[in-house]
Design an enzyme around this catalytic site. Structure first.
Site, PDB file in Angstrom:
ATOM      1  N   SER A 238      -5.881  -6.861  -5.352  1.00  0.00           N
ATOM      2  CA  SER A 238      -6.603  -7.513  -4.786  1.00  0.00           C
ATOM      3  C   SER A 238      -7.780  -7.364  -5.911  1.00  0.00           C
ATOM      4  O   SER A 238      -7.659  -6.819  -6.496  1.00  0.00           O
ATOM      5  CB  SER A 238      -7.682  -6.340  -3.135  1.00  0.00           C
ATOM      6  OG  SER A 238      -7.863  -5.403  -3.968  1.00  0.00           O
ATOM      7  N   THR A 239      -9.116  -7.971  -5.093  1.00  0.00           N
ATOM      8  CA  THR A 239     -10.087  -8.292  -6.791  1.00  0.00           C
ATOM      9  C   THR A 239     -10.689  -6.726  -6.793  1.00  0.00           C
ATOM     10  O   THR A 239     -11.120  -6.285  -7.391  1.00  0.00           O
ATOM     11  CB  THR A 239     -11.047  -9.049  -6.872  1.00  0.00           C
ATOM     12  OG1 THR A 239     -11.738  -8.768  -4.953  1.00  0.00           O
ATOM     13  CG2 THR A 239     -10.821 -10.508  -6.669  1.00  0.00           C
TER      14      THR A 239
ATOM     15  N   ASP B   1       0.560  -1.452  -0.113  1.00  0.00           N
ATOM     16  CA  ASP B   1       0.159   0.053   0.178  1.00  0.00           C
ATOM     17  C   ASP B   1       1.204   1.323   0.234  1.00  0.00           C
ATOM     18  O   ASP B   1       2.017   1.339   0.141  1.00  0.00           O
ATOM     19  CB  ASP B   1      -1.016   0.107   1.393  1.00  0.00           C
ATOM     20  CG  ASP B   1      -1.949   0.791   0.974  1.00  0.00           C
ATOM     21  OD1 ASP B   1      -2.367   1.850  -0.051  1.00  0.00           O
ATOM     22  OD2 ASP B   1      -2.957   1.188   2.117  1.00  0.00           O
ATOM     23  N   GLY B   2       0.129   2.585  -0.772  1.00  0.00           N
ATOM     24  CA  GLY B   2       1.092   3.531  -0.200  1.00  0.00           C
ATOM     25  C   GLY B   2       1.828   3.833  -1.093  1.00  0.00           C
ATOM     26  O   GLY B   2       2.898   5.186  -1.431  1.00  0.00           O
TER      27      GLY B   2
ATOM     28  N   LEU C 117      13.393 -19.432   0.111  1.00  0.00           N
ATOM     29  CA  LEU C 117      12.725 -18.903   0.735  1.00  0.00           C
ATOM     30  C   LEU C 117      10.971 -19.468  -0.067  1.00  0.00           C
ATOM     31  O   LEU C 117      11.556 -19.425  -1.738  1.00  0.00           O
ATOM     32  CB  LEU C 117      12.879 -17.316   0.674  1.00  0.00           C
ATOM     33  CG  LEU C 117      12.138 -16.580   0.784  1.00  0.00           C
ATOM     34  CD1 LEU C 117      10.977 -16.003   2.261  1.00  0.00           C
ATOM     35  CD2 LEU C 117      11.794 -15.211   0.005  1.00  0.00           C
TER      36      LEU C 117
ATOM     37  N   ARG D 271       0.249   7.184  -2.856  1.00  0.00           N
ATOM     38  CA  ARG D 271       0.444   8.696  -1.644  1.00  0.00           C
ATOM     39  C   ARG D 271       1.939   9.223  -2.377  1.00  0.00           C
ATOM     40  O   ARG D 271       2.296   9.791  -2.241  1.00  0.00           O
ATOM     41  CB  ARG D 271       0.481   7.932  -0.496  1.00  0.00           C
ATOM     42  CG  ARG D 271      -0.253   8.375  -0.156  1.00  0.00           C
ATOM     43  CD  ARG D 271      -1.291   7.866   1.187  1.00  0.00           C
ATOM     44  NE  ARG D 271      -1.877   6.059   0.651  1.00  0.00           N
ATOM     45  CZ  ARG D 271      -1.992   5.450   2.141  1.00  0.00           C
ATOM     46  NH1 ARG D 271      -2.112   5.511   2.581  1.00  0.00           N
ATOM     47  NH2 ARG D 271      -2.081   3.697   1.071  1.00  0.00           N
ATOM     48  N   TRP D 272       3.228   8.139  -1.933  1.00  0.00           N
ATOM     49  CA  TRP D 272       4.673   8.221  -2.454  1.00  0.00           C
ATOM     50  C   TRP D 272       4.905   8.595  -3.436  1.00  0.00           C
ATOM     51  O   TRP D 272       5.243  10.139  -3.825  1.00  0.00           O
ATOM     52  CB  TRP D 272       5.096   6.629  -2.606  1.00  0.00           C
ATOM     53  CG  TRP D 272       6.576   6.962  -2.520  1.00  0.00           C
ATOM     54  CD1 TRP D 272       7.513   6.959  -1.586  1.00  0.00           C
ATOM     55  CD2 TRP D 272       7.640   7.200  -4.077  1.00  0.00           C
ATOM     56  NE1 TRP D 272       9.092   7.278  -1.772  1.00  0.00           N
ATOM     57  CE2 TRP D 272       8.895   7.304  -3.922  1.00  0.00           C
ATOM     58  CE3 TRP D 272       7.317   7.144  -5.626  1.00  0.00           C
ATOM     59  CZ2 TRP D 272      10.173   7.508  -4.837  1.00  0.00           C
ATOM     60  CZ3 TRP D 272       8.764   7.556  -6.081  1.00  0.00           C
ATOM     61  CH2 TRP D 272       9.565   7.920  -5.758  1.00  0.00           C
TER      62      TRP D 272
ATOM     63  N   HIS E 193       4.270   2.732  -8.026  1.00  0.00           N
ATOM     64  CA  HIS E 193       3.923   1.500  -8.549  1.00  0.00           C
ATOM     65  C   HIS E 193       5.785   0.511  -8.554  1.00  0.00           C
ATOM     66  O   HIS E 193       5.632  -0.454  -8.075  1.00  0.00           O
ATOM     67  CB  HIS E 193       3.317   0.884  -9.632  1.00  0.00           C
ATOM     68  CG  HIS E 193       2.127   1.188  -9.369  1.00  0.00           C
ATOM     69  ND1 HIS E 193       0.892   1.324  -7.836  1.00  0.00           N
ATOM     70  CD2 HIS E 193       0.700   1.966  -9.820  1.00  0.00           C
ATOM     71  CE1 HIS E 193       0.183   0.976  -7.845  1.00  0.00           C
ATOM     72  NE2 HIS E 193      -0.039   2.033  -8.948  1.00  0.00           N
TER      73      HIS E 193
HETATM   74  C1  IPE Z   1      -0.260  -0.227  -3.153  1.00  0.00           C
HETATM   75  O1  IPE Z   1      -0.315   1.540  -3.259  1.00  0.00           O
HETATM   76  C2  IPE Z   1      -0.520  -0.645  -4.666  1.00  0.00           C
HETATM   77  C3  IPE Z   1      -1.118  -1.735  -5.394  1.00  0.00           C
HETATM   78  C4  IPE Z   1      -2.416  -2.001  -4.095  1.00  0.00           C
HETATM   79  C5  IPE Z   1      -2.003  -2.860  -6.823  1.00  0.00           C
HETATM   80  P1  IPE Z   1      -1.679   2.154  -4.106  1.00  0.00           P
HETATM   81  O2  IPE Z   1      -1.973   2.460  -4.898  1.00  0.00           O
HETATM   82  O3  IPE Z   1      -3.173   1.523  -2.976  1.00  0.00           O
HETATM   83  O4  IPE Z   1      -1.191   3.291  -2.949  1.00  0.00           O
HETATM   84  P2  IPE Z   1      -2.243   4.581  -3.012  1.00  0.00           P
HETATM   85  O5  IPE Z   1      -3.054   4.081  -0.797  1.00  0.00           O
HETATM   86  O6  IPE Z   1      -2.740   5.783  -3.402  1.00  0.00           O
HETATM   87  O7  IPE Z   1      -0.956   5.130  -2.040  1.00  0.00           O
HETATM   88 MG    MG Z   2      -3.898   2.041  -1.494  1.00  0.00          MG
END
Ligand code: IPE
Ligand code: MG
Length: 154
Positions: free
Chosen positions: A77-78, A32-33, A143, A36-37, A49
Site C-alpha cells: 500500500s502507499t 499481511d502477517g 486466471l 509476525r510469521w 516476505h
Molecule cells: C504483509 O506482511 C507484507 C506487506 C504489507 C508488504 P506485514 O509486513 O504487514 O506483516 P506484519 O503485519 O508485520 O506481521
Molecule cells: Mg501488517
C-alpha cells in the site's frame, strides 16, 4: 507453479468436495502477517516476505487450477513506503525476482498479469519487469492475476 501435472481442475474440485458453480469468480487477498510469521521464528522480517511470496505462488497455482476468473493480491500500500528503507528495498527486489522467475510459468498456464495502483513511484526495474510481464501475458485467457502495488487505502 505446477499446474502441469495429471490432475485436472475438476479433479481438484472434486477432491475438495466443492461444486464448480459455487466457487467465487473473484478472490481478493490483503497480504499481511509476514513480519509476525518471521518474528515467531526469530527470523528477519525479510524472510517472512520471502515466505509470503511462496504462499502467493501456491495460491496462484490453486486459483488457476480451479478456474477462478480473477485473483487480486493487495501486496503493497502507499502506507508501506514508511517502512525502513531496507525492508522496502527487499520487497521491491522480491517483485523483480518473482516477476522474472515466474514469467514462463504464467505464460504456460495462460495467466494474465495486471498491475493496479500508482505506477509513478515504483522503482524503474520493478516497473520494467511489470510492464514486460503485463504486455507478454495480455493475450492469456486463464486466471487474471491483479497485483495491487502502491495502492491507496482510500
Ligand atoms: C504483509 O506482511 C507484507 C506487506 C504489507 C508488504 P506485514 O509486513 O504487514 O506483516 P506484519 O503485519 O508485520 O506481521
Ligand atoms: Mg501488517
Amino acid at each position: 507453479m505446477s499446474t502441469n501435472d495429471d490432475k485436472t481442475p475438476l479433479d481438484t474440485i472434486k477432491e475438495l468436495g466443492l461444486a464448480r458453480e459455487r466457487l467465487p469468480q473473484h478472490i481478493a487477498i490483503i497480504m499481511d502477517g509476514n513480519g509476525r510469521w518471521a518474528r515467531q521464528r526469530n527470523l528477519p522480517r525479510v524472510r517472512g516476505h520471502v515466505k509470503g511470496a511462496e504462499s502467493v505462488r501456491a495460491i496462484v497455482t490453486h486459483c488457476a487450477r480451479l478456474q477462478i476468473d480473477t485473483l487480486t493480491l493487495y501486496s503493497f500500500s502507499t502506507e508501506n513506503w514508511k517502512r525502513p528503507r531496507e525492508e522496502v528495498d527487499a520487497l521491491m527486489a522480491l517483485y523483480v525476482e518473482n516477476l522474472v522467475r515466474e514469467r514462463d510459468e504464467l505464460m504456460a498456464n495462460q495467466i494474465r498479469l495486471v498491475q493496479i495502483g500508482r505506477r509513478e513511484d515504483l522503482p524503474e526495474d520493478v516497473l520494467r519487469e511489470l510492464e514486460k510481464t503485463e504486455s507478454m501475458s495480455a493475450g492469456n485467457r486463464g486466471l487474471r492475476l491483479v497485483l495491487a502495488i502502491n495502492y491507496g487505502g482510500r
